[in-house]
Design a protein around this motif. Structure first.
Motif, PDB file in Angstrom:
ATOM      1  N   GLY A  13       0.775  -1.240   0.000  1.00 45.74           N
ATOM      2  CA  GLY A  13       0.000   0.000   0.000  1.00 45.74           C
ATOM      3  C   GLY A  13       0.805   1.288   0.000  1.00 45.74           C
ATOM      4  N   PRO A  14       1.737   1.473   0.933  1.00 43.76           N
ATOM      5  CA  PRO A  14       2.507   2.728   0.943  1.00 43.76           C
ATOM      6  C   PRO A  14       3.322   2.938  -0.334  1.00 43.76           C
ATOM      7  CG  PRO A  14       2.804   1.536   3.006  1.00 43.76           C
ATOM      8  CD  PRO A  14       2.044   0.633   2.079  1.00 43.76           C
ATOM      9  N   TYR A  15       3.808   1.861  -0.909  1.00 44.14           N
ATOM     10  CA  TYR A  15       4.600   1.957  -2.139  1.00 44.14           C
ATOM     11  C   TYR A  15       3.707   2.346  -3.318  1.00 44.14           C
ATOM     12  CZ  TYR A  15       7.897  -0.489   0.818  1.00 44.14           C
ATOM     13  OH  TYR A  15       8.723  -0.825   1.860  1.00 44.14           O
ATOM     14  N   LEU A  16       2.494   1.800  -3.339  1.00 41.56           N
ATOM     15  CA  LEU A  16       1.556   2.140  -4.410  1.00 41.56           C
ATOM     16  C   LEU A  16       1.167   3.610  -4.333  1.00 41.56           C
ATOM     17  CD1 LEU A  16      -0.754  -1.016  -4.241  1.00 41.56           C
ATOM     18  CD2 LEU A  16       1.223  -0.619  -5.741  1.00 41.56           C
ATOM     19  N   THR A  17       0.874   4.080  -3.128  1.00 44.69           N
ATOM     20  CA  THR A  17       0.512   5.483  -2.943  1.00 44.69           C
ATOM     21  C   THR A  17       1.658   6.401  -3.373  1.00 44.69           C
ATOM     22  OG1 THR A  17      -0.962   4.919  -1.112  1.00 44.69           O
ATOM     23  CG2 THR A  17      -0.227   7.208  -1.245  1.00 44.69           C
ATOM     24  N   ALA A  18       2.874   6.049  -2.980  1.00 44.94           N
ATOM     25  CA  ALA A  18       4.031   6.866  -3.365  1.00 44.94           C
ATOM     26  C   ALA A  18       4.210   6.872  -4.879  1.00 44.94           C
ATOM     27  CB  ALA A  18       5.290   6.348  -2.687  1.00 44.94           C
ATOM     28  N   ALA A  19       4.006   5.734  -5.517  1.00 39.94           N
ATOM     29  CA  ALA A  19       4.158   5.659  -6.978  1.00 39.94           C
ATOM     30  C   ALA A  19       3.098   6.486  -7.680  1.00 39.94           C
ATOM     31  CB  ALA A  19       4.076   4.203  -7.439  1.00 39.94           C
ATOM     32  N   LEU A  20       1.862   6.421  -7.211  1.00 44.05           N
ATOM     33  CA  LEU A  20       0.792   7.209  -7.829  1.00 44.05           C
ATOM     34  C   LEU A  20       1.037   8.700  -7.637  1.00 44.05           C
ATOM     35  CD1 LEU A  20      -2.298   5.037  -6.876  1.00 44.05           C
ATOM     36  CD2 LEU A  20      -1.271   5.297  -9.145  1.00 44.05           C
ATOM     37  N   THR A  21       1.553   9.072  -6.475  1.00 50.21           N
ATOM     38  CA  THR A  21       1.847  10.471  -6.217  1.00 50.21           C
ATOM     39  C   THR A  21       2.989  10.958  -7.106  1.00 50.21           C
ATOM     40  OG1 THR A  21       1.107  10.246  -3.927  1.00 50.21           O
ATOM     41  CG2 THR A  21       2.507  12.120  -4.428  1.00 50.21           C
ATOM     42  N   ALA A  22       4.009  10.127  -7.268  1.00 51.04           N
ATOM     43  CA  ALA A  22       5.177  10.530  -8.055  1.00 51.04           C
ATOM     44  C   ALA A  22       4.926  10.479  -9.556  1.00 51.04           C
ATOM     45  CB  ALA A  22       6.370   9.642  -7.704  1.00 51.04           C
ATOM     46  N   TYR A  23       4.227   9.454 -10.019  1.00 50.88           N
ATOM     47  CA  TYR A  23       4.105   9.220 -11.451  1.00 50.88           C
ATOM     48  C   TYR A  23       2.715   9.483 -12.019  1.00 50.88           C
ATOM     49  CZ  TYR A  23       8.517   6.693 -10.850  1.00 50.88           C
ATOM     50  OH  TYR A  23       9.810   6.352 -10.547  1.00 50.88           O
ATOM     51  N   GLY A  24       1.699   9.519 -11.159  1.00 51.85           N
ATOM     52  CA  GLY A  24       0.338   9.669 -11.652  1.00 51.85           C
ATOM     53  C   GLY A  24      -0.087   8.450 -12.446  1.00 51.85           C
ATOM     54  N   SER A  25      -0.980   8.644 -13.385  1.00 52.00           N
ATOM     55  CA  SER A  25      -1.503   7.518 -14.145  1.00 52.00           C
ATOM     56  C   SER A  25      -0.480   6.942 -15.118  1.00 52.00           C
ATOM     57  CB  SER A  25      -2.778   7.923 -14.890  1.00 52.00           C
ATOM     58  OG  SER A  25      -2.485   8.964 -15.797  1.00 52.00           O
ATOM     59  N   ALA A  26       0.648   7.612 -15.326  1.00 52.08           N
ATOM     60  CA  ALA A  26       1.700   7.103 -16.205  1.00 52.08           C
ATOM     61  C   ALA A  26       2.543   6.032 -15.513  1.00 52.08           C
ATOM     62  CB  ALA A  26       2.595   8.243 -16.670  1.00 52.08           C
ATOM     63  N   VAL A  27       2.183   5.671 -14.301  1.00 47.31           N
ATOM     64  CA  VAL A  27       2.975   4.741 -13.505  1.00 47.31           C
ATOM     65  C   VAL A  27       3.160   3.388 -14.199  1.00 47.31           C
ATOM     66  CG1 VAL A  27       1.049   3.817 -12.152  1.00 47.31           C
ATOM     67  CG2 VAL A  27       3.331   3.869 -11.161  1.00 47.31           C
ATOM     68  N   LEU A  28       2.202   2.959 -15.007  1.00 41.88           N
ATOM     69  CA  LEU A  28       2.303   1.656 -15.655  1.00 41.88           C
ATOM     70  C   LEU A  28       3.305   1.643 -16.801  1.00 41.88           C
ATOM     71  CD1 LEU A  28      -1.463   0.623 -15.673  1.00 41.88           C
ATOM     72  CD2 LEU A  28       0.353  -0.226 -14.172  1.00 41.88           C
ATOM     73  N   THR A  29       3.613   2.801 -17.360  1.00 44.01           N
ATOM     74  CA  THR A  29       4.515   2.857 -18.507  1.00 44.01           C
ATOM     75  C   THR A  29       5.817   3.593 -18.206  1.00 44.01           C
ATOM     76  OG1 THR A  29       3.399   4.859 -19.276  1.00 44.01           O
ATOM     77  CG2 THR A  29       2.633   2.764 -20.182  1.00 44.01           C
ATOM     78  N   LYS A  30       5.911   4.203 -17.056  1.00 48.07           N
ATOM     79  CA  LYS A  30       7.074   5.013 -16.689  1.00 48.07           C
ATOM     80  C   LYS A  30       8.270   4.128 -16.362  1.00 48.07           C
ATOM     81  CE  LYS A  30       8.843   9.005 -15.280  1.00 48.07           C
ATOM     82  NZ  LYS A  30       9.301   9.957 -16.214  1.00 48.07           N
ATOM     83  N   ALA A  31       9.422   4.513 -16.856  1.00 44.74           N
ATOM     84  CA  ALA A  31      10.673   3.843 -16.496  1.00 44.74           C
ATOM     85  C   ALA A  31      11.120   4.344 -15.133  1.00 44.74           C
ATOM     86  CB  ALA A  31      11.741   4.139 -17.545  1.00 44.74           C
ATOM     87  N   GLU A  32      12.046   3.642 -14.521  1.00 46.10           N
ATOM     88  CA  GLU A  32      12.550   4.070 -13.212  1.00 46.10           C
ATOM     89  C   GLU A  32      13.118   5.470 -13.321  1.00 46.10           C
ATOM     90  OE1 GLU A  32      15.498   2.571  -9.662  1.00 46.10           O
ATOM     91  OE2 GLU A  32      14.662   1.140 -11.068  1.00 46.10           O
ATOM     92  N   ASP A  33      12.815   6.274 -12.331  1.00 46.78           N
ATOM     93  CA  ASP A  33      13.204   7.672 -12.327  1.00 46.78           C
ATOM     94  C   ASP A  33      14.192   7.899 -11.192  1.00 46.78           C
ATOM     95  OD1 ASP A  33      13.372  10.424 -12.200  1.00 46.78           O
ATOM     96  OD2 ASP A  33      11.220  10.758 -12.263  1.00 46.78           O
ATOM     97  N   ALA A  34      15.393   8.321 -11.530  1.00 49.17           N
ATOM     98  CA  ALA A  34      16.412   8.549 -10.509  1.00 49.17           C
ATOM     99  C   ALA A  34      15.981   9.627  -9.527  1.00 49.17           C
ATOM    100  CB  ALA A  34      17.734   8.929 -11.164  1.00 49.17           C
ATOM    101  N   ALA A  35      15.127  10.556  -9.981  1.00 44.82           N
ATOM    102  CA  ALA A  35      14.690  11.640  -9.103  1.00 44.82           C
ATOM    103  C   ALA A  35      13.625  11.175  -8.112  1.00 44.82           C
ATOM    104  CB  ALA A  35      14.150  12.800  -9.934  1.00 44.82           C
ATOM    105  N   ALA A  36      12.894  10.129  -8.453  1.00 45.65           N
ATOM    106  CA  ALA A  36      11.862   9.619  -7.541  1.00 45.65           C
ATOM    107  C   ALA A  36      12.536   8.799  -6.450  1.00 45.65           C
ATOM    108  CB  ALA A  36      10.860   8.769  -8.302  1.00 45.65           C
ATOM    109  N   ASP A  37      11.916   8.755  -5.283  1.00 48.41           N
ATOM    110  CA  ASP A  37      12.541   7.994  -4.202  1.00 48.41           C
ATOM    111  C   ASP A  37      12.331   6.493  -4.397  1.00 48.41           C
ATOM    112  OD1 ASP A  37       9.976   7.375  -3.246  1.00 48.41           O
ATOM    113  OD2 ASP A  37      10.092   8.767  -1.577  1.00 48.41           O
ATOM    114  N   ALA A  38      13.024   5.718  -3.606  1.00 50.18           N
ATOM    115  CA  ALA A  38      12.977   4.261  -3.726  1.00 50.18           C
ATOM    116  C   ALA A  38      11.572   3.727  -3.487  1.00 50.18           C
ATOM    117  CB  ALA A  38      13.961   3.634  -2.746  1.00 50.18           C
ATOM    118  N   THR A  39      10.816   4.367  -2.604  1.00 51.04           N
ATOM    119  CA  THR A  39       9.457   3.928  -2.321  1.00 51.04           C
ATOM    120  C   THR A  39       8.584   4.051  -3.559  1.00 51.04           C
ATOM    121  OG1 THR A  39       9.702   4.597  -0.017  1.00 51.04           O
ATOM    122  CG2 THR A  39       7.460   4.329  -0.820  1.00 51.04           C
TER     123      THR A  39
END
Length: 141
Positions: A13-39
């Motif tokens: 859950g916390p990882y999903l929330t962090a991913a949605l906050t960082a990437y939005g709906s593009a989360v399914l197609t986004k490559a790893e982002d060095a600027a985003a945190d590990a979570t």
């Protein structure tokens, strides 16, 4: 639903929330982002792993749930719909359960995970007596 599935979804859950906050709906197609945190990156990997293991109609359902959860980041119903999609995927695919369990960090027995989300939210792993998040603090009359 097995306790194993519920534990995996709760731990993710916390990882999903962090991913949605960082990437939005593009989360399914986004490559790893060095600027985003590990979570956020782990949440992205979890969602992409689930998405890749689903059929086309199931991928469309997951995409819709991700889109809604990303647009309504503080909406518990949208988050619950996304969790339900993940639970369904985990029920249907034992290999996916193993794969997600390997992605998530190991938890010690008795570990409590507390997640806070939203303005003024508080998360505590143990009972707390008083929590003050700011603003005017006045004793009760």
């Amino acid at each position: 639903m097995s306790a194993e599935i519920a534990d995996l979804v709760n731990q993710a859950g916390p990882y999903l929330t962090a991913a949605l906050t960082a990437y939005g709906s593009a989360v399914l197609t986004k490559a790893e982002d060095a600027a985003a945190d590990a979570t956020a990156n782990l949440g992205r990997r979890i969602l992409q792993t689930v998405w890749h293991r689903r059929s086309e109609p199931e991928q469309a359902e997951l995409e819709a749930a991700v889109q809604e959860a990303a647009e309504e980041i503080n909406d518990e119903d949208a988050a619950a719909a996304l969790r339900q999609q993940i639970k369904r995927a985990l029920r249907d695919d034992t290999d996916l359960r193993s794969e997600l369990a390997q992605l998530l960090p190991p938890q010690s027995p008795g570990t409590v995970t507390a997640t806070a989300s939203g303005l003024g939210a508080i998360a505590a792993g143990r009972d707390i007596r008083t929590a003050i998040t700011g603003g005017i603090n006045r004793p009760a009359p």
